[in-house]
Design an enzyme around this catalytic site. Structure first.
Site, PDB file in Angstrom:
ATOM      1  N   SER A  46       0.827  -1.207   0.000  1.00 34.09           N
ATOM      2  CA  SER A  46       0.000   0.000   0.000  1.00 34.09           C
ATOM      3  C   SER A  46       0.859   1.254   0.000  1.00 34.09           C
ATOM      4  O   SER A  46       0.365   2.331  -0.273  1.00 34.09           O
ATOM      5  CB  SER A  46      -0.858   0.065   1.263  1.00 34.09           C
ATOM      6  OG  SER A  46      -1.489  -1.150   1.497  1.00 34.09           O
TER       7      SER A  46
ATOM      8  N   ASN B 290      -3.977   6.139  -1.436  1.00 35.35           N
ATOM      9  CA  ASN B 290      -3.756   6.542  -0.047  1.00 35.35           C
ATOM     10  C   ASN B 290      -3.330   7.998   0.086  1.00 35.35           C
ATOM     11  O   ASN B 290      -3.541   8.615   1.125  1.00 35.35           O
ATOM     12  CB  ASN B 290      -2.736   5.617   0.610  1.00 35.35           C
ATOM     13  CG  ASN B 290      -3.396   4.297   0.980  1.00 35.35           C
ATOM     14  OD1 ASN B 290      -4.496   4.276   1.514  1.00 35.35           O
ATOM     15  ND2 ASN B 290      -2.740   3.196   0.659  1.00 35.35           N
TER      16      ASN B 290
ATOM     17  N   GLU C 168      -4.752  -0.682  -8.639  1.00 35.05           N
ATOM     18  CA  GLU C 168      -3.817   0.407  -8.931  1.00 35.05           C
ATOM     19  C   GLU C 168      -2.542  -0.254  -9.463  1.00 35.05           C
ATOM     20  O   GLU C 168      -1.937  -1.074  -8.770  1.00 35.05           O
ATOM     21  CB  GLU C 168      -3.524   1.158  -7.616  1.00 35.05           C
ATOM     22  CG  GLU C 168      -3.553   2.655  -7.704  1.00 35.05           C
ATOM     23  CD  GLU C 168      -3.278   3.335  -6.352  1.00 35.05           C
ATOM     24  OE1 GLU C 168      -2.989   2.681  -5.337  1.00 35.05           O
ATOM     25  OE2 GLU C 168      -3.363   4.564  -6.337  1.00 35.05           O
TER      26      GLU C 168
HETATM   27  P1  NAD Z   1      -1.928  -9.982   6.728  1.00 33.93           P
HETATM   28  O1  NAD Z   1      -1.114  -9.760   7.933  1.00 33.93           O
HETATM   29  O2  NAD Z   1      -3.383 -10.280   6.846  1.00 33.93           O
HETATM   30  O3  NAD Z   1      -1.277 -11.174   5.848  1.00 33.93           O
HETATM   31  C1  NAD Z   1       0.096 -11.297   5.610  1.00 33.93           C
HETATM   32  C2  NAD Z   1       0.435 -12.793   5.594  1.00 33.93           C
HETATM   33  O4  NAD Z   1       1.799 -12.935   5.186  1.00 33.93           O
HETATM   34  C3  NAD Z   1       0.298 -13.479   6.954  1.00 33.93           C
HETATM   35  O5  NAD Z   1      -0.594 -14.565   6.827  1.00 33.93           O
HETATM   36  C4  NAD Z   1       1.718 -13.953   7.280  1.00 33.93           C
HETATM   37  O6  NAD Z   1       1.745 -15.235   7.943  1.00 33.93           O
HETATM   38  C5  NAD Z   1       2.323 -14.054   5.894  1.00 33.93           C
HETATM   39  N1  NAD Z   1       3.787 -14.001   5.870  1.00 33.93           N
HETATM   40  C6  NAD Z   1       4.617 -13.300   6.695  1.00 33.93           C
HETATM   41  N2  NAD Z   1       5.901 -13.538   6.339  1.00 33.93           N
HETATM   42  C7  NAD Z   1       5.869 -14.398   5.287  1.00 33.93           C
HETATM   43  C8  NAD Z   1       6.877 -15.025   4.504  1.00 33.93           C
HETATM   44  N3  NAD Z   1       8.166 -14.798   4.713  1.00 33.93           N
HETATM   45  N4  NAD Z   1       6.481 -15.866   3.515  1.00 33.93           N
HETATM   46  C9  NAD Z   1       5.174 -16.112   3.290  1.00 33.93           C
HETATM   47  N5  NAD Z   1       4.170 -15.540   4.006  1.00 33.93           N
HETATM   48  C10 NAD Z   1       4.529 -14.696   4.995  1.00 33.93           C
HETATM   49  O7  NAD Z   1      -1.688  -8.671   5.804  1.00 33.93           O
HETATM   50  P2  NAD Z   1      -2.659  -8.078   4.671  1.00 33.93           P
HETATM   51  O8  NAD Z   1      -3.632  -7.141   5.289  1.00 33.93           O
HETATM   52  O9  NAD Z   1      -3.132  -9.184   3.792  1.00 33.93           O
HETATM   53  O10 NAD Z   1      -1.603  -7.163   3.875  1.00 33.93           O
HETATM   54  C11 NAD Z   1      -0.673  -7.710   2.961  1.00 33.93           C
HETATM   55  C12 NAD Z   1      -0.161  -6.598   2.064  1.00 33.93           C
HETATM   56  O11 NAD Z   1      -1.254  -6.020   1.355  1.00 33.93           O
HETATM   57  C13 NAD Z   1       0.522  -5.445   2.807  1.00 33.93           C
HETATM   58  O12 NAD Z   1       1.577  -4.983   2.025  1.00 33.93           O
HETATM   59  C14 NAD Z   1      -0.586  -4.395   2.895  1.00 33.93           C
HETATM   60  O13 NAD Z   1      -0.071  -3.081   2.968  1.00 33.93           O
HETATM   61  C15 NAD Z   1      -1.285  -4.608   1.553  1.00 33.93           C
HETATM   62  N6  NAD Z   1      -2.690  -4.171   1.496  1.00 33.93           N
HETATM   63  C16 NAD Z   1      -3.542  -4.404   2.524  1.00 33.93           C
HETATM   64  C17 NAD Z   1      -4.872  -3.997   2.411  1.00 33.93           C
HETATM   65  C18 NAD Z   1      -5.859  -4.289   3.513  1.00 33.93           C
HETATM   66  O14 NAD Z   1      -6.947  -3.672   3.502  1.00 33.93           O
HETATM   67  N7  NAD Z   1      -5.592  -5.204   4.435  1.00 33.93           N
HETATM   68  C19 NAD Z   1      -5.324  -3.359   1.253  1.00 33.93           C
HETATM   69  C20 NAD Z   1      -4.423  -3.166   0.198  1.00 33.93           C
HETATM   70  C21 NAD Z   1      -3.107  -3.567   0.330  1.00 33.93           C
END
Ligand code: NAD
Length: 288
Positions: A121, A192, A154
Site C-alpha cells: 500500500s 492513499n 492500482e
Molecule cells: P496480513 O497480515 O493479513 O497477511 C500477511 C500474511 O503474510 C500473513 O498470513 C503472514 O503469515 C504471511 N507471511 C509473513 N511472512 C511471510 C513469509 N516470509 N512468507 C510467506 N508468508 C509470509 O496482511 P494483509 O492485510 O493481507 O496485507 C498484505 C499486504 O497487502 C501489505 O503490504 C498491505 O499493505 C497490503 N494491502 C492491505 C490492504 C488491507 O486492507 N488489508 C489493502 C491493500 C493492500
C-alpha cells in the site's frame, strides 16, 4: 508477454486469500504460500465461504466453486511454490525489510523473465526493484479489500518498470474483471495519498471539537455521498495502518500537510486500533 497460467501468491492473509480467490475463479492455477500452515488452512476455509456467498448471490455455480478450489495449491516452502510459476504476487505484511528480503529471494528462485508484483500500500516499488536483477519486471499490483468485491487495481510503475510489464499487469487485472488504473511510484500512490489526508482531517475535526464522530461521518455520507464516513472507514482499515501510511506520506514528501493528528497517534498508543480491537472512534462488539 503472454498471460501466465500459474501464479504464486505469497502471504495468505487478508489480501493474499482474496487475490488467490479471484485468480483461481478466473482460471489461473495459484500456488498460495504462507509461513504458517494454520493461516493456509484458514485462507482456504475463507475462500470456500466467500465462494459460497457468491453462489448465494447467483454470481457463480457450485461447479465453479469446486473448480476454483481445485486450482489453489497451498505451500509453506517458498522455493517449491515458486517452481514453475510465471508470475509472483507478494502480499506479506507491510514491513520494508521483510519485503526487500522477499524480493531478493524471488529474484534468486525464479527465472529472469518472471514478473514480480507487490500488493504493497505504501512501500516504494522502485526500492523493491532495486534489490533484484530485473527492475524492469518489478511492479505494484495494488488490490483493494475485499478483493473479490472491489473493482480497482492500482498498477504502480517503478522508475525502471517496462511498458511491457505494465501492459501485462493491466491485461491480468482485466482477466480478473477488475479495472486497472496506471499510477507512478510516489508515496501513497494515488489511493492513499488522497484517502489518508481526508481521514486525518476528519480526525483533526474531532480533535478540535468541531463535531462528534457521528456528525463528521454523517456530513461525509449524506453531503458527499460517501458510502461510509471517514472515521468509520479508519476504524475498518485499522488506526495503526492509517498512522503508518500517514507517516510514509509525511516522511516521503517532508510536507507538514501530511502530519498525523496527535489524537490518532494517542489512540494507536492506547491500543484503540478500530474494529479489530473492538474500539476506535466507535465501539464494536467483538462477538458479533
Ligand atoms: P496480513 O497480515 O493479513 O497477511 C500477511 C500474511 O503474510 C500473513 O498470513 C503472514 O503469515 C504471511 N507471511 C509473513 N511472512 C511471510 C513469509 N516470509 N512468507 C510467506 N508468508 C509470509 O496482511 P494483509 O492485510 O493481507 O496485507 C498484505 C499486504 O497487502 C501489505 O503490504 C498491505 O499493505 C497490503 N494491502 C492491505 C490492504 C488491507 O486492507 N488489508 C489493502 C491493500 C493492500
Amino acid at each position: 508477454m503472454a498471460l501466465p497460467e500459474s501464479i504464486a501468491v505469497v502471504g495468505a492473509g487478508t489480501m493474499g486469500n482474496g487475490i488467490a480467490h479471484v485468480l483461481a475463479l478466473h482460471g489461473f492455477t495459484v500456488h498460495l504460500v504462507d509461513i504458517s500452515p494454520q493461516v493456509l488452512e484458514r485462507a482456504l476455509a475463507t475462500i470456500g465461504r466467500n465462494l459460497d456467498r457468491q453462489i448465494r448471490k447467483g454470481l457463480i455455480t457450485e461447479a465453479e466453486k469446486t473448480a476454483t478450489l481445485g486450482r489453489i495449491r497451498p505451500y509453506t516452502d517458498l522455493a517449491a511454490a515458486l517452481s514453475g510459476v510465471a508470475f509472483v504476487i507478494e502480499a506479506v505484511p507491510e514491513q520494508v525489510e521483510l519485503k526487500l528480503d522477499m524480493f531478493r529471494r524471488f529474484d534468486a528462485l525464479t527465472a529472469p523473465e518472471v514478473v514480480l508484483a507487490s500488493n504493497t500500500s505504501s512501500i516504494s516499488i522502485t526500492r523493491l526493484a532495486s534489490v533484484t536483477n530485473r527492475a524492469e519486471r518489478v511492479i505494484g499490483m495494488h488490490f483493494f479489500n475485499p478483493v473479490p468485491v472491489m473493482a480497482l487495481v492500482e498498477v504502480v510503475s517503478g522508475m525502471e518498470t517496462s511498458e511491457e510489464t505494465v501492459c501485462l499487469v493491466e491485461e491480468l487485472a482485466r482477466a480478473l474483471e477488475k479495472t486497472p488504473v496506471r499510477v507512478r511510484d510516489f508515496p501513497g500512490f494515488v489511493s492513499n495519498r488522497v484517502l489518508m489526508p481526508m481521514i486525518n482531517e476528519a480526525i483533526w475535526c474531532l480533535y478540535e471539537g468541531v463535531a462528534t464522530p457521528e456528525a463528521i461521518d454523517q456530513v461525509m455520507r449524506l453531503g458527499m455521498n460517501h458510502p461510509m464516513g471517514p472515521l468509520r472507514l479508519a476504524d475498518l482499515i485499522g488506526l495503526d495502518v492509517c498512522l503508518h501510511i500517514l507517516n510514509v506520506l509525511y516522511e516521503g514528501f517532508r510536507d507538514p500537510k501530511y502530519r498525523p493528528c496527535p489524537l490518532l497517534v494517542k489512540m494507536v498508543e492506547a491500543g484503540r486500533l478500530g474494529e479489530k480491537t473492538g474500539r476506535g472512534f466507535y465501539e464494536y462488539n467483538q462477538h458479533q
